[in-house]
Enzyme design. Structure first.
Site, PDB file in Angstrom:
ATOM      1  N   ASN A  78     -27.491  -5.867  15.088  1.00 23.06           N
ATOM      2  CA  ASN A  78     -26.086  -5.633  14.721  1.00 23.06           C
ATOM      3  C   ASN A  78     -25.980  -4.475  13.724  1.00 23.06           C
ATOM      4  OD1 ASN A  78     -25.531  -7.904  16.223  1.00 23.06           O
ATOM      5  ND2 ASN A  78     -25.206  -9.262  14.462  1.00 23.06           N
ATOM      6  N   GLY A 119     -20.832  -8.947   7.774  1.00 26.25           N
ATOM      7  CA  GLY A 119     -21.820  -8.492   6.783  1.00 26.25           C
ATOM      8  C   GLY A 119     -22.737  -7.432   7.385  1.00 26.25           C
ATOM      9  N   ASP A 120     -23.058  -7.593   8.661  1.00 24.57           N
ATOM     10  CA  ASP A 120     -23.936  -6.616   9.324  1.00 24.57           C
ATOM     11  C   ASP A 120     -23.231  -5.265   9.431  1.00 24.57           C
ATOM     12  OD1 ASP A 120     -25.816  -8.616   9.638  1.00 24.57           O
ATOM     13  OD2 ASP A 120     -25.026  -9.222  11.585  1.00 24.57           O
TER      14      ASP A 120
HETATM   15  O1  RIB Z   1     -25.020 -11.916  11.229  1.00 24.06           O
HETATM   16  C1  RIB Z   1     -24.651 -12.413  12.487  1.00 24.06           C
HETATM   17  C2  RIB Z   1     -25.859 -12.640  13.325  1.00 24.06           C
HETATM   18  O2  RIB Z   1     -26.615 -13.682  12.775  1.00 24.06           O
HETATM   19  C3  RIB Z   1     -25.572 -13.071  14.746  1.00 24.06           C
HETATM   20  O3  RIB Z   1     -25.407 -11.986  15.617  1.00 24.06           O
HETATM   21  C4  RIB Z   1     -26.740 -13.973  15.083  1.00 24.06           C
HETATM   22  O4  RIB Z   1     -27.583 -13.454  16.064  1.00 24.06           O
HETATM   23  C5  RIB Z   1     -27.468 -14.202  13.774  1.00 24.06           C
HETATM   24  O5  RIB Z   1     -28.618 -13.465  13.715  1.00 24.06           O
END
Ligand code: RIB
Length: 290
Positions: free
Chosen positions: A45, A234-235
């Site tokens: 992500n 957050g990603d």
């Molecule tokens: O931060 C979200 C992610 O956390 C999801 O995409 C899931 O795969 C977990 O890793």
């Protein structure tokens, strides 16, 4: 502008997403609204977020030789990300995350599978890639030894690092020392013993972000948006923060840039679907300024 180089070291998962109006109690079955399989994993992500914002992104991570792995490999390629995966993992399945969306929030269970094979020796193979990066970005969905190894290689080559300590776990002091910036969320920050507060950027969901400047807490507010799915917010912030640092933005500018990316990311279903391109981000910010 010259493309900067961001290297992400982390997990690659297939997200199995179920949406339900209400969560079942123990032993109960409820009928859900819909089911989707969506590319995810904190590492992937963050890599997608950074690539869509224009960075040249390498992702050091592993997937299994199964249908999920094949489709995730193809997806990363389509996003223009260089996947550094070494030998394929044929003895473990690709990581999966079982995600339930209910009552405006998400609940996630991750089965790491091939992500467990992102070991220290595996990461060491990619020392040259780490050495040539402007910023290295890590999370905690891979073994801690691999995170430590990546941090020490980055330090050796004077490359700045961001550790997004999610999912949270206790971290050795030696590791805390090697990181340039930590980006916990407001729930994770209490579990970290970070003495040098200048390293800390705390994400607070719709409340924005706080960071330290000359020993003073500063904050950057988020943007009001229509929330569809908070998975991966957050990603999005972390991928954007890595790009902003790689481009030489100040800490405050980097936080402002990344908060806007995080806000846009929650307006679509799925961790990666809402990650904006540079053009989408500019359009969003221009409209907000009017
Ligand atoms: O931060 C979200 C992610 O956390 C999801 O995409 C899931 O795969 C977990 O890793």
């Amino acid at each position: 502008m010259k493309r900067t180089k961001v290297t992400v070291i982390g997990s690659i998962n297939m997200d199995l997403v179920t949406d339900t109006k209400r969560l079942p109690n123990k032993g109960e079955t409820v009928m859900g609204e819909f089911f989707s399989m969506i590319p995810g994993g904190k590492g992937a992500n963050q890599a997608v977020a950074a690539a869509r914002l224009g960075a040249d992104v390498s992702l050091i991570g592993r997937i299994g030789e199964d249908p999920f792995g094949l489709s995730l490999r193809k997806h990363l390629e389509q996003e223009g990300i260089t996947l550094c995966e070494g030998e394929p993992v044929h003895y473990k399945s690709t990581g999966v995350a079982s995600i339930t969306l209910a009552e405006g929030d998400n609940r996630i269970i991750v089965v790491p599978g091939a992500n467990e094979e992102v070991t220290a020796p595996f990461v060491s193979q990619f020392e040259k890639i780490i050495a040539s990066s402007d910023v290295v970005l890590l999370q905690l969905e891979i073994p801690l030894k691999a995170v430590e190894c990546a941090l020490s290689l980055a330090k050796k080559h004077q490359v700045r690092t961001i550790l997004n300590p999610a999912p949270i776990r206790s971290l050795p002091n030696s590791l805390l020392k090697d990181v340039t910036y930590f980006t916990p969320n407001e729930h994770e920050v209490g579990a970290l013993n970070i003495v040098d507060k200048a390293k800390l950027i705390v994400t607070r969901g719709e409340k924005g972000v706080t960071f330290f400047e000359n020993d003073t807490i500063r904050s950057v507010e988020s943007y009001p948006v229509e929330v569809v799915d908070t998975t991966g917010a957050g990603d999005a912030f972390n991928g954007a923060f890595a790009v902003a640092l790689s481009e030489g933005k100040s800490l405050k500018e980097a936080c402002q840039f990344s908060v806007a990316v995080g806000a846009l990311a929650v307006t679509k279903l799925g961790a990666q679907a809402g990650m904006p391109t540079r053009e989408e981000l500019s359009y969003f910010l221009t409209r907000r300024d009017k």
